[in-house]
Design a protein around this motif. Structure first.
Motif, mmCIF file in Angstrom:
data_model
loop_
_atom_site.group_PDB
_atom_site.id
_atom_site.type_symbol
_atom_site.label_atom_id
_atom_site.label_comp_id
_atom_site.label_asym_id
_atom_site.label_seq_id
_atom_site.Cartn_x
_atom_site.Cartn_y
_atom_site.Cartn_z
ATOM 1 N N ALA A 120 0.324 -1.114 -0.182
ATOM 2 C CA ALA A 120 -0.214 -0.005 -0.367
ATOM 3 C C ALA A 120 0.901 1.404 -0.067
ATOM 4 C CB ALA A 120 -1.077 0.124 1.470
ATOM 5 N N VAL A 121 0.619 2.328 -1.068
ATOM 6 C CA VAL A 121 1.124 3.171 -0.658
ATOM 7 C C VAL A 121 0.251 4.371 -1.266
ATOM 8 C CG1 VAL A 121 3.012 5.216 -2.781
ATOM 9 C CG2 VAL A 121 3.129 2.642 -1.456
ATOM 10 N N ALA A 122 0.163 5.754 -0.875
ATOM 11 C CA ALA A 122 -0.758 6.429 -0.980
ATOM 12 C C ALA A 122 0.257 8.224 -0.893
ATOM 13 C CB ALA A 122 -1.808 6.805 0.682
ATOM 14 N N VAL A 123 -0.199 8.830 -2.542
ATOM 15 C CA VAL A 123 0.105 10.315 -2.090
ATOM 16 C C VAL A 123 -0.815 11.789 -1.414
ATOM 17 C CG1 VAL A 123 1.136 11.912 -3.231
ATOM 18 C CG2 VAL A 123 1.717 9.199 -3.945
ATOM 19 N N MET A 124 -0.630 11.989 -0.164
ATOM 20 C CA MET A 124 -1.043 12.948 -0.174
ATOM 21 C C MET A 124 -0.781 14.284 -1.246
ATOM 22 S SD MET A 124 -1.372 14.918 3.287
ATOM 23 C CE MET A 124 0.154 16.098 3.522
ATOM 24 N N GLU A 125 -1.862 15.219 -1.555
ATOM 25 C CA GLU A 125 -1.559 16.189 -2.171
ATOM 26 C C GLU A 125 -2.937 16.882 -1.840
ATOM 27 O OE1 GLU A 125 -0.560 18.025 -6.518
ATOM 28 O OE2 GLU A 125 -1.389 16.099 -6.442
ATOM 29 N N ASN A 126 -2.919 18.627 -1.561
ATOM 30 C CA ASN A 126 -3.737 18.817 -1.363
ATOM 31 C C ASN A 126 -4.900 18.344 -0.147
ATOM 32 O OD1 ASN A 126 -3.555 21.600 -2.904
ATOM 33 N ND2 ASN A 126 -3.896 20.330 -4.692
ATOM 34 N N GLY A 127 -4.419 17.647 1.323
ATOM 35 C CA GLY A 127 -5.413 17.424 1.829
ATOM 36 C C GLY A 127 -6.034 15.891 1.699
ATOM 37 N N ARG A 128 -5.996 15.818 0.356
ATOM 38 C CA ARG A 128 -6.582 14.196 -0.093
ATOM 39 C C ARG A 128 -5.104 13.373 -0.265
ATOM 40 N NH1 ARG A 128 -10.987 15.816 -4.323
ATOM 41 N NH2 ARG A 128 -11.464 13.762 -3.939
ATOM 42 N N PHE A 129 -5.772 11.793 -0.165
ATOM 43 C CA PHE A 129 -5.131 10.730 0.007
ATOM 44 C C PHE A 129 -5.313 10.165 -1.353
ATOM 45 C CE2 PHE A 129 -4.249 12.349 3.861
ATOM 46 C CZ PHE A 129 -3.823 11.924 4.403
ATOM 47 N N SER A 130 -4.553 9.592 -2.326
ATOM 48 C CA SER A 130 -4.907 9.142 -3.099
ATOM 49 C C SER A 130 -3.775 8.349 -4.451
ATOM 50 C CB SER A 130 -4.868 9.970 -4.994
ATOM 51 O OG SER A 130 -3.865 10.589 -4.893
ATOM 52 N N THR A 131 -3.509 7.142 -5.221
ATOM 53 C CA THR A 131 -2.725 6.505 -5.861
ATOM 54 C C THR A 131 -2.598 7.238 -7.726
ATOM 55 O OG1 THR A 131 -4.160 5.022 -6.795
ATOM 56 C CG2 THR A 131 -2.936 4.406 -4.048
ATOM 57 N N PRO A 132 -2.266 8.028 -7.518
ATOM 58 C CA PRO A 132 -2.319 8.870 -8.917
ATOM 59 C C PRO A 132 -1.271 8.223 -10.345
ATOM 60 C CG PRO A 132 -0.367 10.505 -8.179
ATOM 61 C CD PRO A 132 -0.826 8.817 -6.836
ATOM 62 N N TRP A 133 -1.406 6.715 -10.435
ATOM 63 C CA TRP A 133 -0.985 6.233 -11.655
ATOM 64 C C TRP A 133 -1.095 4.940 -11.972
ATOM 65 C CZ3 TRP A 133 1.056 6.178 -6.147
ATOM 66 C CH2 TRP A 133 0.896 4.961 -5.501
ATOM 67 N N SER A 134 -1.086 4.233 -13.144
ATOM 68 C CA SER A 134 -1.140 3.702 -13.499
ATOM 69 C C SER A 134 0.056 2.358 -13.603
ATOM 70 C CB SER A 134 -2.079 3.794 -14.809
ATOM 71 O OG SER A 134 -1.700 4.282 -15.217
ATOM 72 N N GLY A 135 -0.005 1.332 -14.565
ATOM 73 C CA GLY A 135 0.546 0.064 -14.831
ATOM 74 C C GLY A 135 -0.097 -0.598 -13.984
ATOM 75 N N GLU A 136 1.148 -1.344 -13.793
ATOM 76 C CA GLU A 136 0.770 -2.627 -13.086
ATOM 77 C C GLU A 136 0.903 -2.622 -11.492
ATOM 78 O OE1 GLU A 136 4.833 -4.398 -13.548
ATOM 79 O OE2 GLU A 136 5.300 -3.957 -15.434
ATOM 80 N N ALA A 137 -0.109 -4.195 -10.835
ATOM 81 C CA ALA A 137 0.144 -3.898 -9.729
ATOM 82 C C ALA A 137 1.201 -3.977 -8.853
ATOM 83 C CB ALA A 137 -0.756 -5.021 -9.216
ATOM 84 N N LEU A 138 1.135 -2.645 -7.519
ATOM 85 C CA LEU A 138 2.783 -2.672 -7.176
ATOM 86 C C LEU A 138 3.277 -4.131 -6.309
ATOM 87 C CD1 LEU A 138 4.811 -1.001 -5.773
ATOM 88 C CD2 LEU A 138 3.320 -0.592 -4.179
ATOM 89 N N ASP A 139 3.864 -5.017 -6.151
ATOM 90 C CA ASP A 139 3.898 -6.062 -6.105
ATOM 91 C C ASP A 139 5.670 -5.674 -4.551
ATOM 92 O OD1 ASP A 139 4.500 -8.354 -5.295
ATOM 93 O OD2 ASP A 139 4.954 -9.361 -7.601
ATOM 94 N N VAL A 140 5.986 -5.420 -3.703
ATOM 95 C CA VAL A 140 6.806 -5.094 -3.176
ATOM 96 C C VAL A 140 7.171 -5.289 -1.836
ATOM 97 C CG1 VAL A 140 7.931 -3.188 -4.632
ATOM 98 C CG2 VAL A 140 6.807 -3.555 -2.644
ATOM 99 N N GLY A 141 5.919 -5.944 -1.095
ATOM 100 C CA GLY A 141 4.780 -6.414 -0.031
ATOM 101 C C GLY A 141 4.732 -4.887 1.134
ATOM 102 N N ASN A 142 5.477 -4.697 1.770
ATOM 103 C CA ASN A 142 5.481 -4.453 3.015
ATOM 104 C C ASN A 142 6.832 -2.949 2.060
ATOM 105 O OD1 ASN A 142 4.041 -5.423 4.523
ATOM 106 N ND2 ASN A 142 6.276 -6.415 5.676
ATOM 107 N N VAL A 143 6.038 -1.781 2.529
ATOM 108 C CA VAL A 143 6.987 -0.404 1.683
ATOM 109 C C VAL A 143 7.884 -0.340 2.795
ATOM 110 C CG1 VAL A 143 6.852 1.309 0.434
ATOM 111 C CG2 VAL A 143 5.135 -0.509 0.573
ATOM 112 N N THR A 144 9.229 -0.735 2.741
ATOM 113 C CA THR A 144 10.043 0.584 3.407
ATOM 114 C C THR A 144 10.646 1.042 3.203
ATOM 115 O OG1 THR A 144 11.508 -2.326 3.006
ATOM 116 C CG2 THR A 144 10.221 -1.781 4.927
#
Length: 995
Positions: free
Chosen positions: A467-491
């Protein structure tokens, strides 16, 4: 010659490879990679001498024998055959300029090893029966040996003491040394003497010395001595007390010394303030009782001890000394230095020269350097901001319970963001804390593991479970397309000009241009567990993960995502002095870069740094050697690089090695057996290759190797293996098989020919029987009736008067009837054939003269060649009829004066020739209506399986009829038809062979 050639080859290889770097004189002795081999790791104990020969082997003289080491195995050297060493306890080793290894023994004796040849020297060669302490070659190239009873020099193959004219002043020679000017220094029991180049006598050196065990020369030309009762000192100076046994200046002028109980000493000109550094058993040394020292051709330093062998080598990662017991390292750059916070020690200020404890003693679990260059620190007791040399406390944590700080970040609006043990986010702005949780776009009940503000001011948050989220102007989203993230726990999160990098427990991904892509599966194993990402000045990326520190050059980054070629990267691990693995939970991140361009990495067990601009490479390609060959487990001698093995050899085991002593664990091998393998194969760490049932033939086993930095010795080593063939694999056996096959095919062909001939004969016999039946019928009916008619006419004519016209008519009729009867008998005989033809064709043809009925005939000559043989009935009949027709034609039409009948009974064919000297005829007339004799002769020849040639119309040469029939169709066979006849023929052949 083999040894000399190998030594020259190795020397040439070293010349082409250049020189490896020595141990960095700016580092402390504890910052080198150290490895100890004790008896438990297979090393011999009580190492008394060290040497390295041109082939790369490290030789160890011990009290229990001579050993050699290839970086992987210790092997005791036993002279071949009956050339056993004169003693077991080795006192000294020396590699001569010619490449030979000189071995000196305790209580006397010297041996010279040159490849597989060993030469021993003893009292008969002028050598005294006392311990040999050391060897040296003087400026004139003469070899000297220091012994307990004085020095001796080698003249040819004989050792000799100094002559009285050389004025040697002592009774002993404790050690020898030749300086850069070629002067020979000898330590006696009372002092030092020298024999200068070209001099004929020794000269004493003023000054008092103790029991000198070794002499060395510093880069400035000064002589240093190691004294058993006075320590290590320059010859003109006073040394520190202590017992020293070994002395060495490495190629950078750093002094190394061994002691008899206090470990290893080191003195570097670049660390003069530190004086002598020590490294002892408590630091990992195999023993504090040390004797020999050796710097090998790759710049590694070797130390022999009472318990084994130690090596100090360069490592590109430099360990940073931290307080004993320090754990959980939070790091952040601070100019050219690094701030290091731990859970159980005060904050540390670290650079390459020093480490200093700072005033902040609280546990620090997170650090962050914002865009303005300010450093933020946080831990369970609050948040601090660095202000010059001070650390000002900003606030306590916004929770009442004790909590570690997982992650920290700042945004352009001046807000400070913290991730704690509680779900959600905590924002500190304008002196107030705000708790954000259960927000749209954020994972429910989770707090970020890492945070990173990007160049656009957006805040990236990495969570567990992809899970990765991007906060911009107080709102959280995932502003990208393409492959599904496959790294497990994001460290790990890191932004560079190529985009945002996302590291995790299972790999690496990148978000660039609004699209996400994961690295290819081939690199996931080496890029798992990433908790720190940093870029150097060249744009190369460095990843700190579970498999070590991975460097990917800027030009090779595309290959991580399936670009052209195989993924290319470099990995640094424990062999490069990396302690432990990157932390996977806290503190994060585990990588930082200081302003001087140096990179820093924190692990579970310590801290290391590296300067990407000063990475040292090993340019020395390793010599390769094939050690042994075993067949079904039994060793086979290697005779000059070629072995011959008996037929039926099945299991081959070949052992080999490469002499790279820096990081032998990273030496790579590839091998192939020419004539068996179609490509190069990678060798296992066991340094061996196995082949099962390669078969007979000549094979060439080749092996090449590369050192720890991928420098290949492409020439490698080779071994010719010849396996004798079984008798059924030999050329002569194959030829015999071909001959037998051809003979069998020939016999089968003959059998088939006989079978066809028998079938033809059967059909001809059937036709002959039918003709005999017709002939009998004609004889019994027509001819008998005609004969009866002639008799009645004859009886009737006798009743008439001889002058009666009727009687004359009856006589004319009887004459005509007799002609008809004679002609009929001739036709009947033609239908029956004549069995005598098969027995004596010549006699039968000569009987044709009787059929001329009074015609004038030419002279007939019969010629028979060869031994007459019984003929097949069909062949005899057709030959007779063709010959009869040809003779009658010659009698009636040729106007010939002679006719020659030639019969040839040849081995391969029957031949009948009828030749006359008549007028001949035009063969074009053959087709005239009513002239069917020649055509009939050809038809008869074809029925007999032969060929007929007719030559006529030649002026003055008459006519020649030539009939040829193959022997298989002409002669009567003595064997039965079919395969039974084939067996009869085989038996006949065997009978002739036995005779």
């Amino acid at each position: 010659m083999t040894f000399i050639f190998r030594g020259l080859a190795c020397a040439w290889l070293l010349f082409l490879s250049g020189h490896a770097a020595a141990l960095d004189p700016a580092r402390g002795v504890a910052q080198f990679h150290h490895t100890a081999w004790t008896v438990n790791q297979g090393a011999p104990g009580q190492v008394t001498a060290l040497a390295q020969t041109a082939d790369g082997y490290l030789w160890l003289g011990t009290e229990i024998g001579l050993y050699r080491f290839d970086g992987a195995r210790f092997t005791r050297f036993v002279p071949p055959g009956s050339h056993a060493f004169p003693a077991t306890s080795v006192s000294t080793l020396y590699t001569s300029r010619s490449g030979g290894l000189w071995v000196g023994f305790r209580y006397g004796g010297v041996s010279l090893i040159e490849g597989s040849r060993v030469r021993h020297y003893g009292p008969a060669d002028g050598l005294p029966t006392s311990t040999v302490f050391r060897f040296a070659e003087d400026g004139d190239g003469r070899l000297w040996a220091a012994t307990f009873t004085g020095p001796v020099a080698l003249h040819g193959q004989h050792w000799a003491r100094p002559t009285p004219a050389m004025a040697y002043p002592g009774r002993q020679a404790r050690t020898l040394f030749t300086d850069r000017d070629g002067t020979l220094w000898v330590a006696t029991e009372n002092g030092l003497v020298v024999l200068r180049r070209g001099a004929r006598a020794f000269a004493s050196v003023p000054g008092s010395v103790g029991r000198i065990s070794q002499i060395a020369q510093a880069p400035d030309g000064a002589l240093w001595v190691a004294e058993a009762d006075g320590g290590v000192r320059a010859l003109r100076e006073k040394g520190e007390p202590g017992a020293s046994a070994g002395l060495l200046f490495d190629r950078d002028g750093v002094l190394w010394a061994t002691t008899l109980g206090t470990g290893l000493l080191r003195r570097s000109p670049q660390r003069s303030a530190a004086g002598f550094e020590s490294f002892r058993r408590v630091d990992g040394l195999s023993s504090d009782y040390l004797q020999p020292l050796l710097e090998d051709r790759e710049g590694n330093l070797w130390v022999g001890s009472s318990r084994g062998l130690d090596r100090f080598r360069h490592a590109n990662l430099i360990p940073v000394a931290m307080p004993e017991g320090a754990q959980e390292f939070a790091i952040a750059a601070d100019g050219d230095a690094l701030l290091v916070g731990t859970r159980n020690h005060p904050l540390q200020h670290v650079d390459m020269a020093s480490r200093q404890a700072l005033a902040l003693s609280s546990a620090i679990t997170a650090m962050h350097r914002d865009a303005g260059g300010r450093t933020w620190l946080a831990g369970p007791e609050g948040v601090w901001r660095k202000a010059g040399a001070r650390f000002d406390k900003v606030s306590d944590l916004p929770v009442s319970a004790r909590s570690g700080v997982q992650a920290m970040a700042t945004t352009p609006d001046g807000a400070l963001w913290l991730s704690l043990n509680t779900p959600g986010l905590h924002r500190f702005q304008e002196g107030r804390w705000t708790h954000l949780h259960d927000q749209d776009g954020l994972p429910s009940g989770d707090s970020p593991l890492v945070m990173q503000a990007d160049a656009h001011g957006r805040l990236w948050l990495g969570f567990a479970r992809n899970a990765v989220a991007v906060m911009e102007n107080g709102r959280f989203s995932t502003p990208w397309s393409g492959e599904a993230l496959d790294v497990g726990n994001v460290t790990a999160l890191f932004e560079d000009s190529r985009g945002m990098w996302i590291g995790g427990e299972r790999g690496l991904a990148q978000v660039a241009g609004g699209r996400l892509r994961n690295v290819v599966a081939a690199v996931r194993e080496d890029l798992r567990g990433i908790s720190g990402i940093v870029a150097d000045d060249a744009g190369d990326l460095w990843f700190n993960g579970a498999r070590g520190v991975v460097r990917v050059r800027a030009a090779d980054i595309a290959s991580l995502f399936g670009g052209r070629g195989r993924p290319r990267y470099e990995r640094f691990d424990a062999l490069d002095a990396l302690p432990g693995i990157a932390a996977q939970f806290r503190p994060l991140p585990t990588a930082a870069r200081t302003q001087d361009g140096r990179l820093w990495f924190a692990t579970t067990s310590g801290l290391v740094s590296i300067d990407p601009r000063q990475i040292v490479r090993n340019p020395v390609a390793p010599p390769v050697e094939i050690l042994s060959l075993a067949v079904d487990g039994a060793p086979v001698p290697l005779n000059g690089g070629e072995v011959r093995l008996p037929a039926g050899t099945r299991n081959l085991g070949i052992r080999f090695t490469a002499l790279s002593l820096s990081i032998p664990e990273r030496v790579r091998f590839r091998y192939r057996l020419d004539g068996f393998d179609s490509q190069w194969l990678e060798a296992s760490p066991a340094r061996s290759a196995f082949y099962n049932a390669p078969g007979s033939g000549r094979y060439v086993f080749r092996v090449a190797a590369s050192n720890n930095d991928g420098v290949w010795n492409e020439q490698g080593a080779r071994l010719v293996v010849s396996i004798a063939p079984h008798y059924w694999e030999t050329g002569w056996f194959r030829v015999l098989c071909v001959v037998a096959a051809v003979a069998l095919l020939w016999l089968l062909y003959l059998a088939r020919l006989r079978q066809v001939a028998a079938h033809i004969r059967g059909r001809l016999d059937e036709r002959h029987r039918e003709r005999e039946r017709i002939a009998r019928d004609l004889h019994d009916t027509l001819l008998q009736s005609t004969q009866g008619l002639i008799l009645r006419l004859h009886a009737s004519s006798r009743k008439l008067d001889p002058a009666d016209p009727v009687r004359l008519e009856l006589d004319a009729a009887m004459t005509m009837a007799e002609r008809v009867a004679a002609d009929g008998r001739e036709r009947v005989r033609g239908l029956r054939g004549d069995v005598e033809h098969a027995r004596d064709l010549g006699a039968a043809l000569m009987g044709v003269l009787e059929e001329t009925h009074g015609l004038e005939t030419p002279a007939v000559r019969l010629v028979v060649e060869g031994t007459p043989r019984p003929m097949q009935r069909c062949a005899a009949e057709e030959a007779y009829m063709i010959g009869r027709e040809a003779m009658l034609n010659a009698f009636r039409h040729a106007h010939a004066t002679s006719v020659e009948v030639s019969i040839s009974y040849g081995r391969h064919a029957f031949r009948l020739r009828i030749h006359d000297d008549g007028r001949g005829f035009s063969q074009d007339a053959e087709a005239l209506e009513g002239h069917w004799g020649l055509e009939g002769m050809r038809e008869r020849a074809a029925r007999a399986g032969g060929t007929l040639t007719i030559l006529s119309g030649r002026p003055g040469r008459g006519t020649e009829i030539d009939l040829q029939i193959p022997a298989a169709l002409a002669w009567q066979s003595a064997f039965r038809p079919g395969f039974a006849g084939l067996r009869d023929r085989a038996r006949a052949v065997f009978k002739r062979v036995r005779r």
